[in-house]
Design a protein around this motif. Structure first.
Motif, short mmCIF file in Angstrom:
data_model
loop_
_atom_site.label_atom_id
_atom_site.label_comp_id
_atom_site.label_asym_id
_atom_site.label_seq_id
_atom_site.Cartn_x
_atom_site.Cartn_y
_atom_site.Cartn_z
N VAL A 124 -3.83 -22.68 15.02
CA VAL A 124 -4.99 -23.09 15.83
C VAL A 124 -4.94 -22.42 17.20
O VAL A 124 -5.94 -21.91 17.71
N TYR A 171 -9.04 -19.95 8.08
CA TYR A 171 -8.42 -19.66 9.37
C TYR A 171 -8.75 -18.24 9.81
O TYR A 171 -9.02 -17.96 10.98
N ILE A 211 -6.10 -18.97 16.86
CA ILE A 211 -7.56 -18.89 16.72
C ILE A 211 -8.24 -19.02 18.08
O ILE A 211 -9.12 -18.24 18.44
N VAL A 212 -7.77 -20.00 18.85
CA VAL A 212 -8.38 -20.20 20.18
C VAL A 212 -8.17 -18.97 21.07
O VAL A 212 -9.09 -18.48 21.71
N PHE A 217 -8.65 -10.73 17.87
CA PHE A 217 -7.68 -11.14 16.87
C PHE A 217 -6.50 -10.18 16.72
O PHE A 217 -5.38 -10.58 16.46
N GLN A 274 -2.44 -10.65 15.13
CA GLN A 274 -2.45 -10.55 13.67
C GLN A 274 -1.11 -10.84 13.04
O GLN A 274 -1.00 -11.60 12.08
N GLN A 276 -13.56 -27.37 21.63
CA GLN A 276 -13.66 -25.92 21.77
C GLN A 276 -14.80 -25.54 22.73
O GLN A 276 -14.66 -24.61 23.52
N PHE A 324 -0.08 -14.38 13.28
CA PHE A 324 -0.97 -15.16 12.42
C PHE A 324 -0.43 -15.22 11.00
O PHE A 324 -0.30 -16.26 10.39
N TRP A 325 -0.08 -14.04 10.48
CA TRP A 325 0.39 -13.99 9.08
C TRP A 325 1.75 -14.67 8.91
O TRP A 325 2.02 -15.30 7.90
N SER A 385 -7.53 -15.91 20.13
CA SER A 385 -8.22 -14.69 19.70
C SER A 385 -9.73 -14.77 19.94
O SER A 385 -10.40 -13.74 19.98
N SER A 386 -10.24 -15.99 20.12
CA SER A 386 -11.66 -16.05 20.47
C SER A 386 -11.87 -15.52 21.89
O SER A 386 -12.97 -15.12 22.25
N ALA A 405 -12.13 -18.02 11.19
CA ALA A 405 -12.19 -18.63 12.52
C ALA A 405 -11.59 -17.70 13.56
O ALA A 405 -12.11 -17.53 14.66
N ALA A 406 -10.46 -17.07 13.21
CA ALA A 406 -9.79 -16.17 14.14
C ALA A 406 -10.68 -14.98 14.44
O ALA A 406 -10.71 -14.45 15.55
N GLN A 407 -11.45 -14.55 13.43
CA GLN A 407 -12.37 -13.44 13.63
C GLN A 407 -13.60 -13.87 14.42
O GLN A 407 -14.42 -13.04 14.79
N GLY A 408 -13.70 -15.18 14.62
CA GLY A 408 -14.85 -15.67 15.36
C GLY A 408 -16.08 -15.87 14.51
O GLY A 408 -17.17 -16.11 15.02
N LEU A 425 -13.99 -23.32 15.25
CA LEU A 425 -12.69 -23.95 14.98
C LEU A 425 -12.91 -25.26 14.22
O LEU A 425 -12.21 -25.57 13.25
N PHE A 483 -12.83 -31.21 17.23
CA PHE A 483 -12.50 -29.82 17.54
C PHE A 483 -13.72 -29.04 18.02
O PHE A 483 -13.61 -28.17 18.88
#
Lengths: 605, 604
Positions: free
Chosen positions: A51, B270, A54-55, A62, A66, B48, A69-70, A57-58, B273-276, B280, B44
């Motif tokens: 999470v 996920y 994700i936050v 990203f 990466q 966000q 992440f994996w 990378s916004s 979401a990471a790619q936007g 979230l 969330f």
């Protein structure tokens, strides 16, 4: 402290039993419990990091994250997978472990039974220990017990993981959650004691219920129920016992629910305060969103984990006691046996002597035997007579060494029997007990089990001597017919009189120097009885023999008649001597004889 | 399916309301799980949007309240469900036991002679305590609600991605199939191993029971049993291990398959979401739903498996409670006339009887009439059918041919509740209950009548000291460590006392003196039989001296009466009875003849 040391001792013993039962399964069980109980905080941690990524990378794109992440996805996958394979692994391990533990405990009980002295069981508490140890070989409890213990350890591990992450998110909230759980922990511990007390009491009622139910199913009792029409009474008793049990059970459950709900409310309120603080702080940007997700996933569980600490700990303590019965059983027997330099048993038996023997059963106030003395010389055969409870069977038990005299001594060839090596001592005896065993084997095995060296010819001789021939001819598979239907559909159940003859044949087959028969004729008809006495006379021609009987006609030809009354040897001699003596024996003999006498003149002459 | 239907029908017969509530709570408690993911998504999304800007406290309070309400409902529902389940379990097992007991009571006693029947009844008993009947119902409801919930979850997921739904569902199919067959296979495996386990258990009982202890020593059989035991256990364990290992391996493979499928869907969410591409909150919902579907499916798989296994394990109880094929006494035309039980006269005509599953007749066209007030003795060798005849007279066995008449009425038309006899059996019972109950079972109406009970005890010559003069003492130590342990002779006297409790009607005594000593035997026969003078009575014994004074002696040979008459008549006849009698008398008489005992004989 005492509780704690007992706790560790109990756990240690249990782990030992597990380890001895199977090493690989023990390891597998530990592994299972770890993946079951210790993995959830790790999974939440993976999600937290995902999470966060994700936050982040916004904001930053990203690509920078990466790799991590994996990594976290893989961690997540592993946690997920382990959690999932727990079920098949666990069912495999538990099934096999249960079989192994049950086998191990059975072997240990068998080992004890080989050493134990028969008098051991005369003490009520010993008998209870034995019974409980035996009961435990067949229930599922050991697995639950083991899971309790290993589960507790995993609980501690998962708690530590979750706790350390939580502390890094917010110290005051973590402390708040912990403190709020304490009253519940204390109460839970107290309540568990109540549960155990109830269980203990309820076990008796449960057993009574089972017993009452079994009366309806059992062959002998269902016959009486039908004849005496006691079904209404028994089913009412069953019902009222059941109601009483249910009432107590629900009272316990109700009190649990009331108090449980109260504590739940306290815990929930503090949890919600925690939620409020964490969410506000996250909104203000003081806490990362990932941490919020971790908090939401773990806080409630952590609180519950602390709350359950008390009961888990108690479970573990109780679990530690689980094998106490077995251990106690082993220990008591270990105390009971001592090593001495034993003598070899003699090849031939010349004399049996009771020298001033007195005996009382453990815990009994009265002496069963009082200063009994007599000597038997080979090839004499003796008959023991006397009323029920006069001590006849006790003499036999003392001679066999199942019990030790309270005072005086039993001697064979002039040597105290306690000096002979116990393992070999029984080779001296062929015995037919009053309550002989009915083995679920073939008829032939039932006979030759006492002496494996018996060949076909000898077996046939015994069959002829003991009147088994008629029985064998009626059986579907002749002498190979199984004498129980318990696990052989073609098995045959014999009548009491028929079994009696087999028990006699078994004793005959052993061909030992001393022959002991304890009321061998209780279930025999007149003809079979006559044959039996002929057989006994033949067997004891060049041997020592002792027979217990209520049929005094048996005693007529005996070399020595021992008359017992209230534990005392009151008369001793052969038939004619004792009749002339005109004492107890003469009175008993005449009592039986008068029926036959009165008809003698009229019918037979 | 048939078993499941029957089970549910039976449960609803026992308590419809409880079952409805149980179904409702089970379904509701399962339907709650998707809501949680929705709250998570909400929070969330909000966080966000306003991360770092601070949240209004009202908004936070609103979310927290949502959580609280959710938690509260979950808690309350599960609690209520648990209580209902516990309550239902108790009610169901109570009712089943009651039904079974009353059913068993109506079955003809003949069936207890069948070994299969005995096994059947014990299986029924086990199945009642197993509690699987209720389990089937709860699991069925669970399965239905889980499927419904999964459908709803799939709908939520479908909005995000159709293929995700497909993958989530597809990857659990193999596990489902495996589990479905495992339930049946496991049941089959366990059933097929019952004989082997019984055998293992038997050898262990020989090694561990106190009864076998002495003979093990005398005959030195312990090593043989030990070897047999460990051999058999090894055999069993090997099969158990290979069967379970195979299943475990399959289970793990399915788990991996399932986990890979589900985690790929989660990873996709996920990643998006990471790619936007999605918010979230959406990702959290997506993952939550995915996991819920996964948990639900797992739940369904195991529920299905346990239903599959459980439905086999209620076979016997369902059969027992529903079948009409149990040889119960037909409750049809009853003789409502009250038969006078003060005098009992019994007439047996052409009785033929054989035990179930045995070709040989125990009784062969036997005719016998027992007059009111007559003292009849039945004698004969072992296996001549004496006890069988007694059980027929008592109405326990139902002959294949012939009629039994009591006071002129055919037994078949006489009500089951009508009692005309009291008995002391060869294999008498010693109940692990109080002395009072042990004796009063002979005439249960007088259970509170101490005087009557003590009177019966005195008649049987059981010393009052053997139970410390307290008839409420427990017999045996099974339920009370202070219970009294009676010897063989004392137990026999206790069962005699039970027989004496019933003051009128027929009295049957089957070998009442087998384990009594000379003095007591004499007292029982001489004194006590006089006490029941005037009552119709049947005595079976090997001790012929005891029956000399009976009104009539019947000699049974191979299921037929071959001689009958008074003692003197039979002795004159010099037949089988005379032979048997002289065998017993031999020793006493020889002794009388050679003069040694002449002094004593003169005294008699």
């Amino acid at each position: 402290m005492k509780k704690l040391s007992g706790f560790f001792a109990g756990i240690g013993e249990m782990m030992k039993i597990l380890w001895q039962s199977s090493k690989s399964l023990t390891l597998l069980m530990i592994f299972n419990n770890l993946i079951r109980n210790a993995i959830w905080p790790l999974r939440a941690l993976a999600v937290k990091n995902i999470v966060d990524i994700i936050v982040l990378s916004s904001e930053n794109g990203f690509s920078a994250y990466q790799k991590s992440f994996w990594i976290y996805i893989i961690l997540f996958f592993l946690c997920f997978l382990l959690n999932r394979i727990w079920w098949p692994l666990n069912s495999y391990t538990q099934t096999l472990m249960l079989a192994q533990i049950s086998n191990k405990t059975k072997q240990r009980i068998t080992a004890v039974m080989e050493k134990v002295h028969l008098s051991f069981f005369d003490y009520a508490e010993n008998y209870d220990t034995y019974k409980r140890a035996l009961d435990q070989t067949n229930d599922r409890q050991p697995i639950n017990t083991v899971n309790n213990v290993i589960g507790f350890i995993s609980l501690v591990i998962s708690f530590v993981t979750a706790f350390s992450v939580m502390i890094s998110i917010s110290i005051p909230v973590t402390i708040l959650l912990m403190i709020s759980s304490i009253p519940a922990v204390i109460w839970e511990g107290r309540f568990n004691k109540k549960v155990y007390a109830f269980d203990k009491e309820a076990t008796r009622e449960k057993r009574l219920l089972e017993y009452l139910f079994s009366l309806f199913v059992d062959k002998a009792s269902s016959k009486e129920i039908r004849t005496f029409k006691t079904d209404c009474y028994l089913s009412e008793k069953h019902e009222s016992t059941l109601k009483e049990y249910n009432r107590k059970y629900f009272r316990l459950i109700n009190s649990k629910i009331r108090v449980d709900s109260f504590f739940w409310l306290i815990l929930q309120c503090t949890l919600m305060i925690g939620y409020f603080l964490i969410i506000s702080n996250t909104g203000a940007g003081k806490i990362a969103i990932g941490s919020l997700s971790f908090f939401l996933a773990v806080a409630g569980d952590l609180q519950l984990a602390i709350k359950n600490f008390g009961s888990s700990f108690n479970n573990v303590i109780q679990s530690g006691k689980y094998f106490d019965n077995l251990l106690q059983f082993e220990k008591q027997v270990a105390d009971d046996t001592d090593s001495v330099d034993y003598l070899n048993i003699p090849d031939t038996v010349e004399t049996i002597e009771f020298r001033n023997v007195s005996f009382s059963y453990p815990n009994a106030e009265n002496e069963t035997l009082k200063d009994v003395s007599f000597t038997l010389r080979c090839p004499q055969s003796a008959v023991l007579v006397g009323e029920n409870g006069a001590g006849k069977t006790t003499i036999m038990k003392l001679l066999l060494g199942f019990y030790k005299p309270t005072s005086g001594a039993v001697l064979i060839n002039g040597v105290n029997i306690q000096k002979y090596r116990p393992e070999d001592y029984f080779r001296l005896f062929s015995v037919c007990f009053q309550d002989y065993m009915k083995y679920g084997f073939s008829l032939k095995e039932n006979v030759v089990m006492s002496n494996v060296k018996i060949d076909e010819q000898k077996f046939n001789e015994i069959v002829n001597e003991t009147g088994l021939k008629d029985i064998i001819e009626d059986l579907p598979d002749k002498e190979l017919t199984c004498l129980s239907r318990e696990y052989d559909e073609n098995g045959v159940e014999l009548s009491g009189g028929q079994y009696n003859r087999i028990a006699i044949a078994r004793a005959t087959a052993k061909n030992a120097p001393i022959i002991l028969f304890d009321e061998p004729n209780a279930a025999l008809d007149a003809k079979a009885e006559r044959n039996l006495f002929r057989l006994y006379a033949q067997l004891t021609k060049d041997k020592l023999g002792i027979m217990i009987t209520h049929r005094l006609s048996t005693a007529v030809n005996s070399d020595l008649i021992l008359v017992l009354k209230d534990g005392k040897l009151i008369e001793c001699g052969n038939h004619s001597e004792l009749l002339i003596n005109n004492g107890e024996y003469a009175a008993l003999f005449n009592m039986q004889a008068k029926h036959y006498m009165s008809n003698e003149g009229a019918d037979l002459k | 399916m048939k078993n499941i239907r029957y089970s549910i029908k039976l449960l609803f017969k026992i308590s419809p309301l409880l079952m409805l509530l149980l179904g409702l709570f089970t379904a509701l408690s399962l339907g709650l799980s998707p809501l949680f993911s929705l709250i998570d998504k909400l929070i969330f999304d909000i966080i966000q949007q306003s991360y770092g800007d601070g949240l209004e406290w009202k908004k936070v309070l609103y979310i927290v309240l949502l959580y609280f309400c959710y938690n509260f409902f979950v808690f309350a529902l599960f609690r209520i469900k648990d209580i209902t389940v516990t309550y239902a379990q108790t009610i169901v097992s109570t009712s089943l036991q009651k039904r079974t007991i009353s059913r068993i009571g109506k079955i003809d006693y003949d069936r207890f002679e069948e070994n299969e029947f005995y096994n059947y009844i014990t299986t029924v008993q086990r199945e009642i305590t197993g509690g699987n009947l209720l389990g089937i119902y709860i699991n069925s409801i669970t399965l239905i609600s889980v499927i419904a919930t999964t459908a709803f979850l799939s709908y939520l997921l479908f909005r995000l991605s159709a293929w995700a739904v497909l993958l989530s569902i597809l990857c659990c199919v193999p596990g489902f199939l495996h589990q479905a067959s495992f339930g049946r296979k496991n049941w089959e495996f366990n059933t097929s191993k019952i004989p082997l386990q019984r055998k293992i258990g038997y050898y262990f009982s020989l090694l561990s029971s106190i009864g076998a202890y002495r003979e093990n020593r005398i005959y030195d059989t312990t090593p043989v049993y030990k070897e047999k035991y460990s051999g058999l256990f090894g055999e069993y364990y090997k099969e158990l291990k290979s069967f379970n290992a195979k299943n475990c391996w399959k289970g793990v493979m399915m788990a991996i398959f399932h986990a890979v499928g589900t985690v790929s869907v989660i990873t996709y969410a996920y990643y998006q979401a990471a790619q936007g591409n999605i918010s979230l909150g959406d990702a959290v919902l997506f993952v939550g739903v995915c996991q819920s579907i996964y948990n639900n499916v797992q739940n369904a798989v195991y529920t299905f498996g346990s239903i599959n296994e459980a439905r086999h394990s209620v076979n016997n109880i369902l059969h027992f409670l529903s079948t009409s094929d149990l040889n119960e006494k037909k409750m049809g035309a009853k003789n409502t006339k009250k038969i006078d039980d003060e005098g009992v006269e019994i007439e047996l005509t052409d009785i033929t009887y054989s035990y179930p599953g045995v070709d040989k007749n125990v009784l062969n066209g036997l005719n016998l009439r027992i007059k009111n007030g007559e003292k009849l003795a039945i004698v004969g060798e072992n296996g001549s059918g004496k006890t069988t005849l007694a059980k027929i007279i008592l109405g326990l066995y139902h002959p294949q041919k012939g009629t039994i008449k009591i006071n002129g009425y055919d037994v078949k038309t006489v009500s089951n509740d009508f009692r005309y006899a009291s008995a002391c059996f060869q294999d008498y019972c010693t109940y692990s209950l109080s002395v009072r109950e042990n004796v009063a079972f002979g005439n249960i109406i007088n259970i509170r009548d101490d005087e009557d009970i003590l009177n019966a005890i005195d008649m049987s010559r059981l010393e009052r000291t053997s139970f410390d003069n307290d008839i409420d003492r427990q017999v045996t130590k099974v339920f009370d460590t202070n219970g009294v342990v009676l010897s063989g002779g004392q137990s026999q006297k206790l069962s005699l006392a039970r027989a004496f409790m019933y003051k009128h009607g027929l009295m049957v005594l089957d070998e009442p003196s087998a384990s009594l000593d000379v003095v007591t035997e004499n007292e029982i026969f001489d004194t006590t039989l006089n006490l029941i003078q005037g009552r119709t009575s049947v005595v079976i014994t090997h001790r012929l001296a005891n029956v000399i004074h009976c009104d009539r002696i019947v000699y049974l040979d191979s299921g037929k009466i071959c001689e009958e008459g008074t003692h003197n008549e039979l002795m004159m006849k010099k037949g089988k009875y005379a032979e048997l009698f002289s065998i017993q008398a031999e020793k006493y008489i020889l002794d009388g003849n050679n003069g040694n005992g002449s002094v004593n004989i003169a005294q008699i």
